[in-house]
Write an enzyme that holds these catalytic residues in place. Structure first.
Site, PDB file in Angstrom:
ATOM      1  N   SER A   1     -27.682  38.499  62.338  1.00 34.90           N
ATOM      2  CA  SER A   1     -28.581  38.513  61.181  1.00 34.90           C
ATOM      3  C   SER A   1     -27.736  38.710  59.918  1.00 34.90           C
ATOM      4  O   SER A   1     -26.976  39.674  59.825  1.00 34.90           O
ATOM      5  CB  SER A   1     -29.592  39.656  61.317  1.00 34.90           C
TER       6      SER A   1
ATOM      7  N   LYS B   1     -28.909  33.832  61.579  1.00 36.11           N
ATOM      8  CA  LYS B   1     -30.220  34.100  60.971  1.00 36.11           C
ATOM      9  C   LYS B   1     -29.964  34.546  59.541  1.00 36.11           C
ATOM     10  O   LYS B   1     -29.165  35.466  59.312  1.00 36.11           O
ATOM     11  CB  LYS B   1     -30.934  35.183  61.768  1.00 36.11           C
ATOM     12  N   LEU B   2     -30.628  33.877  58.608  1.00 31.48           N
ATOM     13  CA  LEU B   2     -30.471  34.232  57.193  1.00 31.48           C
ATOM     14  C   LEU B   2     -31.707  34.973  56.713  1.00 31.48           C
ATOM     15  O   LEU B   2     -32.834  34.486  56.899  1.00 31.48           O
ATOM     16  CB  LEU B   2     -30.305  32.963  56.342  1.00 31.48           C
ATOM     17  N   LYS B   3     -31.517  36.109  56.093  1.00 28.02           N
ATOM     18  CA  LYS B   3     -32.621  36.787  55.418  1.00 28.02           C
ATOM     19  C   LYS B   3     -32.974  35.963  54.185  1.00 28.02           C
ATOM     20  O   LYS B   3     -32.077  35.494  53.470  1.00 28.02           O
ATOM     21  CB  LYS B   3     -32.207  38.192  55.004  1.00 28.02           C
TER      22      LYS B   3
ATOM     23  N   ASP C   1     -35.466  34.713  58.162  1.00 26.73           N
ATOM     24  CA  ASP C   1     -36.363  35.854  58.330  1.00 26.73           C
ATOM     25  C   ASP C   1     -36.749  36.369  56.948  1.00 26.73           C
ATOM     26  O   ASP C   1     -35.882  36.750  56.169  1.00 26.73           O
ATOM     27  CB  ASP C   1     -35.666  36.958  59.126  1.00 26.73           C
TER      28      ASP C   1
ATOM     29  N   ASN D   1     -39.137  38.831  56.414  1.00 29.21           N
ATOM     30  CA  ASN D   1     -39.657  40.209  56.446  1.00 29.21           C
ATOM     31  C   ASN D   1     -40.888  40.358  55.537  1.00 29.21           C
ATOM     32  O   ASN D   1     -40.910  41.206  54.633  1.00 29.21           O
ATOM     33  CB  ASN D   1     -38.561  41.210  56.040  1.00 29.21           C
TER      34      ASN D   1
ATOM     35  N   GLU E   1     -39.153  33.376  60.519  1.00 28.32           N
ATOM     36  CA  GLU E   1     -39.617  34.664  61.050  1.00 28.32           C
ATOM     37  C   GLU E   1     -40.415  35.426  59.997  1.00 28.32           C
ATOM     38  O   GLU E   1     -39.960  35.587  58.859  1.00 28.32           O
ATOM     39  CB  GLU E   1     -38.397  35.482  61.488  1.00 28.32           C
TER      40      GLU E   1
ATOM     41  N   ASP F   1     -42.601  38.967  63.972  1.00 23.99           N
ATOM     42  CA  ASP F   1     -41.817  40.191  64.235  1.00 23.99           C
ATOM     43  C   ASP F   1     -42.746  41.368  63.916  1.00 23.99           C
ATOM     44  O   ASP F   1     -43.435  41.874  64.798  1.00 23.99           O
ATOM     45  CB  ASP F   1     -40.560  40.153  63.353  1.00 23.99           C
TER      46      ASP F   1
ATOM     47  N   LYS G   1     -39.131  43.460  69.892  1.00 22.51           N
ATOM     48  CA  LYS G   1     -38.330  44.659  69.627  1.00 22.51           C
ATOM     49  C   LYS G   1     -39.020  45.824  70.343  1.00 22.51           C
ATOM     50  O   LYS G   1     -40.126  46.222  69.944  1.00 22.51           O
ATOM     51  CB  LYS G   1     -38.276  44.965  68.128  1.00 22.51           C
TER      52      LYS G   1
ATOM     53  N   GLY H   1     -33.395  42.946  66.532  1.00 24.81           N
ATOM     54  CA  GLY H   1     -32.524  44.116  66.380  1.00 24.81           C
ATOM     55  C   GLY H   1     -32.990  45.013  65.242  1.00 24.81           C
ATOM     56  O   GLY H   1     -33.612  44.541  64.297  1.00 24.81           O
TER      57      GLY H   1
END
Ligand SMILES: CC(=O)N[C@@H](Cc1ccc2ccccc2c1)C(=O)O
Ligand SMILES: [Mg+2]
Length: 374
Positions: free
Chosen positions: A141, A167-169, A195, A197, A220, A245, A269, A297
């Site tokens: 990540s 994986k790129l935020k 992702d 968030n 995500e 997630d 998770k 994670g």
């Protein structure tokens, strides 16, 4: 199995570099570890809650409080002790069910009791959960950076290290450009996902749909955790598979999201869903509906990391997880470092987690420890 007590231990671990996501920048981890002491063995659990309620409503002090005031007294009660003596860790979720939420605290105590039980039986987590592989592919990540060149340097480093998936935020203002730059520099074949968030709303659907041109594995948690219907609507407006997630906190919420076509992939998770046993239920449910899952994670130490590797070896975990090597986040892990060898991490084969904290390292990062006798 007779539970003698639980030790609550707080450790503070600096990150090797700041980790920026759409909900803020983290430079260290304030972690709650649990040690379960039984007649036969000691087991370890890791609570994945952050210091602040920015990823979920839990935060580490709240999980300490709920363990001390509600969860541990229930397990220590005559009813709790009898159920655990009879059924071991399998009894924990039912005993704690009357207490709403607090899934990260529940997961940590179930994990510690399960680890003690399995060590006593000489069974590994992988064997108990149903692992079918002896190593798992390792994804990484990547946070948000101040500039694209900085991001590309970091991605190059992780690819050189052998990570098999990037994986790129992302967040509003940092999405299409960094993704395009990574595709342009590293080509179309690098497995790539993003992702958010929860950083977007359904009003961003047309913008997010522009990600479709980059052939991502998934996007995500673009919308907020309770917006299941919004994710279903978004899924109808973009080709990139939606992965949830934060929205998936139990097998029940997973079933609802799947039934509503709110996601095509699930990031599992164990800490978020209340434990490894519930995580396995979600794996089984997703597999029954033909959905791929992967292991997310929470910047775990080697304790949580080792358990996640075992979980990621189940057959339905067909996408690389965020189970990076210890040195992705920590200079010195509290266990023997979890290492990656050609893009894979070995599933620990020893009893229980297969790893234990190194006493002098653990003591060096411990900020408090409290023994709670049963
Ligand atoms: C690896 C990854 O991206 N994890 C989470 C987000 C996250 C981000 C930052 C964190 C900082 C401290 C503790 C947990 C954290 C979890 C995720 O998949 O959404
Ligand atoms: Mg995520």
């Amino acid at each position: 199995m007779k539970l003698r007590g639980i030790e609550l231990r707080r450790v503070s671990m600096p990150l090797v570099s700041p980790f920026r996501t759409s909900f803020g920048t983290q430079t260290k981890r304030d972690i709650l570890l649990l040690k379960a002491v039984t007649d036969d063995a000691e087991g370890w659990g890791e609570c994945v809650a952050l210091a602040d309620p920015l990823y979920s409503s839990e935060y580490v002090d709240s999980q300490v409080d709920v363990l001390r005031r509600f969860l541990l007294p229930k397990l220590a009660s005559p009813e709790g002790q009898a159920a655990i003596a009879r059924s071991g860790a399998a009894a924990v979720a039912g005993l704690l069910h009357p207490f709403k939420g607090q899934r990260m605290a529940k997961a940590a105590v179930e994990m510690a009791i399960l680890d003690a039980e399995l060590r006593g039986l000489g069974r590994s987590f992988g064997r108990e959960l149903g692992a079918v592989a002896d190593r798992v592919p390792s994804g990484v990540s990547v946070g948000i950076y101040d500039s694209v060149p900085q991001l590309l340097t970091v991605v190059q480093g992780f690819l050189d290290a052998g990570y098999v998936r990037i994986k790129l935020k992302i967040e509003p203002g940092w999405d299409l450009v960094p993704v395009a730059a990574v595709r342009e520099r590293f080509g179309a074949d690098v497995p790539l996902q993003v992702d958010a968030n929860t950083a977007y709303t359904l009003r961003d659907a047309r913008h997010l749909a522009k990600l479709d041109e980059f052939d991502l594995l998934l996007i995500e948690q673009p919308l907020e955790e309770e917006d299941v219907l919004g994710h279903a609507a978004l899924a109808r407006q973009m080709a990139t598979p939606i992965c949830l997630d934060e929205s998936i906190v139990s097998a029940q919420t997973a079933a609802a999201a799947i039934a509503l076509d709110a996601c095509q992939i699930v990031n599992i998770k164990p800490g978020r869903v209340g434990g490894y046993l519930e995580a396995r239920r979600i794996h089984d449910l997703a597999a029954a509906h033909g959905l791929a899952v992967w292991c997310g994670g929470m910047l775990e130490t080697g304790i949580g990391r080792a358990a996640n590797v075992a979980l990621a070896a189940l057959p339905g975990f067909t996408l690389p997880g965020d189970i990076s090597a210890s040195d992705r986040f920590y200079q010195t892990d509290i266990t023997e470092p979890i290492v990656m060898a050609d893009g894979h991490i070995a599933v620990p084969a020893g009893p229980g987690l297969g790893v234990t904290p190194i006493p002098e390292v653990l003591d060096a990062v411990t900020t408090s420890a409290e023994w709670i006798p049963f």
